[in-house]
Design a protein around this motif. Sequence first.
Motif, short mmCIF file in Angstrom:
data_model
loop_
_atom_site.label_atom_id
_atom_site.label_comp_id
_atom_site.label_asym_id
_atom_site.label_seq_id
_atom_site.Cartn_x
_atom_site.Cartn_y
_atom_site.Cartn_z
N GLY A 54 0.81 -1.21 0.00
CA GLY A 54 0.00 0.00 0.00
C GLY A 54 0.84 1.26 0.00
N ALA A 55 1.91 1.25 0.81
CA ALA A 55 2.79 2.41 0.85
C ALA A 55 3.50 2.60 -0.48
CB ALA A 55 3.80 2.24 1.98
N ALA A 56 4.01 1.51 -1.06
CA ALA A 56 4.72 1.61 -2.34
C ALA A 56 3.79 2.09 -3.45
CB ALA A 56 5.34 0.27 -2.70
N ALA A 57 2.53 1.65 -3.42
CA ALA A 57 1.57 2.06 -4.45
C ALA A 57 1.36 3.57 -4.45
CB ALA A 57 0.23 1.35 -4.23
N SER A 58 1.54 4.21 -3.28
CA SER A 58 1.32 5.65 -3.21
C SER A 58 2.39 6.42 -3.97
CB SER A 58 1.30 6.11 -1.75
OG SER A 58 2.56 5.93 -1.14
N GLY A 59 3.47 5.74 -4.38
CA GLY A 59 4.50 6.39 -5.17
C GLY A 59 4.25 6.35 -6.66
N LEU A 60 3.09 5.83 -7.07
CA LEU A 60 2.80 5.70 -8.50
C LEU A 60 1.69 6.62 -8.99
CD1 LEU A 60 4.50 3.05 -8.19
CD2 LEU A 60 3.00 2.06 -9.89
N GLY A 61 1.23 7.52 -8.15
CA GLY A 61 0.15 8.40 -8.58
C GLY A 61 -1.15 8.09 -7.86
N ARG A 62 -2.16 8.91 -8.13
CA ARG A 62 -3.40 8.85 -7.37
C ARG A 62 -4.15 7.53 -7.53
NH1 ARG A 62 -5.93 14.96 -8.27
NH2 ARG A 62 -4.20 16.08 -7.23
N SER A 63 -4.25 7.03 -8.74
CA SER A 63 -5.02 5.80 -8.96
C SER A 63 -4.42 4.63 -8.20
CB SER A 63 -5.10 5.47 -10.45
OG SER A 63 -5.86 6.41 -11.16
N ALA A 64 -3.13 4.41 -8.37
CA ALA A 64 -2.47 3.31 -7.68
C ALA A 64 -2.49 3.52 -6.17
CB ALA A 64 -1.04 3.16 -8.17
N ALA A 65 -2.30 4.77 -5.72
CA ALA A 65 -2.33 5.07 -4.29
C ALA A 65 -3.69 4.73 -3.69
CB ALA A 65 -1.98 6.53 -4.05
N ALA A 66 -4.75 5.11 -4.39
CA ALA A 66 -6.10 4.80 -3.91
C ALA A 66 -6.33 3.30 -3.91
CB ALA A 66 -7.14 5.50 -4.78
N GLY A 67 -5.82 2.61 -4.94
CA GLY A 67 -5.97 1.16 -5.00
C GLY A 67 -5.25 0.47 -3.86
N GLY A 68 -4.03 0.90 -3.57
CA GLY A 68 -3.28 0.31 -2.46
C GLY A 68 -3.99 0.53 -1.13
N ALA A 69 -4.50 1.74 -0.92
CA ALA A 69 -5.21 2.04 0.33
C ALA A 69 -6.48 1.21 0.45
CB ALA A 69 -5.53 3.53 0.40
N LEU A 70 -7.22 1.08 -0.64
CA LEU A 70 -8.44 0.28 -0.62
C LEU A 70 -8.15 -1.19 -0.35
CD1 LEU A 70 -10.74 1.65 -3.48
CD2 LEU A 70 -11.30 1.48 -1.05
N ILE A 93 -5.24 -0.26 -9.11
CA ILE A 93 -3.81 -0.58 -9.18
C ILE A 93 -3.40 -0.85 -10.63
CG2 ILE A 93 -2.09 -2.34 -8.61
CD1 ILE A 93 -3.42 -2.49 -5.82
N VAL A 94 -4.20 -1.63 -11.34
CA VAL A 94 -3.88 -1.94 -12.74
C VAL A 94 -3.90 -0.66 -13.59
CG1 VAL A 94 -4.69 -3.12 -14.82
CG2 VAL A 94 -4.66 -4.33 -12.63
N LEU A 95 -4.93 0.17 -13.41
CA LEU A 95 -5.01 1.41 -14.17
C LEU A 95 -3.84 2.34 -13.85
CD1 LEU A 95 -8.84 2.18 -13.92
CD2 LEU A 95 -7.60 1.35 -15.92
N GLY A 96 -3.50 2.44 -12.55
CA GLY A 96 -2.38 3.29 -12.17
C GLY A 96 -1.06 2.81 -12.75
N CYS A 97 -0.87 1.50 -12.77
CA CYS A 97 0.37 0.96 -13.34
C CYS A 97 0.45 1.21 -14.84
CB CYS A 97 0.44 -0.54 -13.06
SG CYS A 97 0.86 -0.96 -11.35
N LEU A 98 -0.63 1.03 -15.54
CA LEU A 98 -0.62 1.21 -17.00
C LEU A 98 -0.30 2.64 -17.41
CD1 LEU A 98 -3.68 -0.99 -18.05
CD2 LEU A 98 -1.27 -1.42 -18.57
N ARG A 99 -0.51 3.59 -16.49
CA ARG A 99 -0.18 4.99 -16.79
C ARG A 99 1.28 5.31 -16.51
NH1 ARG A 99 -5.53 6.85 -13.53
NH2 ARG A 99 -7.07 6.43 -15.16
N ASN A 100 2.00 4.39 -15.91
CA ASN A 100 3.40 4.62 -15.54
C ASN A 100 4.32 4.38 -16.74
OD1 ASN A 100 6.13 3.43 -14.30
ND2 ASN A 100 5.22 4.87 -12.85
N ALA A 101 5.43 5.09 -16.74
CA ALA A 101 6.38 4.98 -17.85
C ALA A 101 6.96 3.58 -17.98
CB ALA A 101 7.51 5.99 -17.65
N ALA A 102 6.98 2.82 -16.89
CA ALA A 102 7.52 1.45 -16.96
C ALA A 102 6.67 0.56 -17.85
CB ALA A 102 7.59 0.85 -15.55
#
Length: 222
Positions: free
Chosen positions: A147-163, A198-207
Amino acid sequence: PVWLAAFALALAADLAAITLGADGARWVTKPALMLSLLGFLTVSAPPGNAAARLLGAGLALAWAADAALLVDGTEAFLTGMALFGLMQLCYLAVFVRAGAVERLRRRWPVPAAYLLFWAAAIAVLWPRLGALAAPIAVYGLLLVAMGAAASGLGRSAAAGGALFVVSDLMLGAGVAGLDFPLREQAVMASYGAAQLLIVLGCLRNAAFAPAVVTRRARIEPV
């Protein structure tokens, strides 16, 4: 997209099955959640992308864990939790590859807050968990790290990690005998939303961007 529509339909059907007590139907509706997200990831990520393969492995582990948790009994619960623990490790690897650690070095209060939350939750639940207390505590540490690491990927992933953390906290509360109305529906609704975000947030990442082929790389050897 078709896969997202299938995911939404599967989540709605699973929530209906929980409400109606149709346990047999859940053997179809619950596994369909991660399968539809895996399909969405497959058609959305660049072919051969390493981060997407790791995320896909995490979704596959979540699918297996969801199926394990449909079986009653302590062994099935521990199996499901172990599979979700492996999923958390896959997600952590994805987030590290996507640059989450570097961003969190400037936002250290976020992982600190997650760690304090974990300590408080374990302190409250530990006396009620019996023999499951230690494995749940270990899994919970992996969970809040994700959850903490997800918060480093932007709002979507951060919200997903918290949820995801909230969803598993409600699940753990049920194991500890702390129930409340519509708890199972709340667990699955928050879990489904967490995985999607989490999936949506990851897909928006440059990786997850397509690889750039340089002119030199395109030159065929003689």
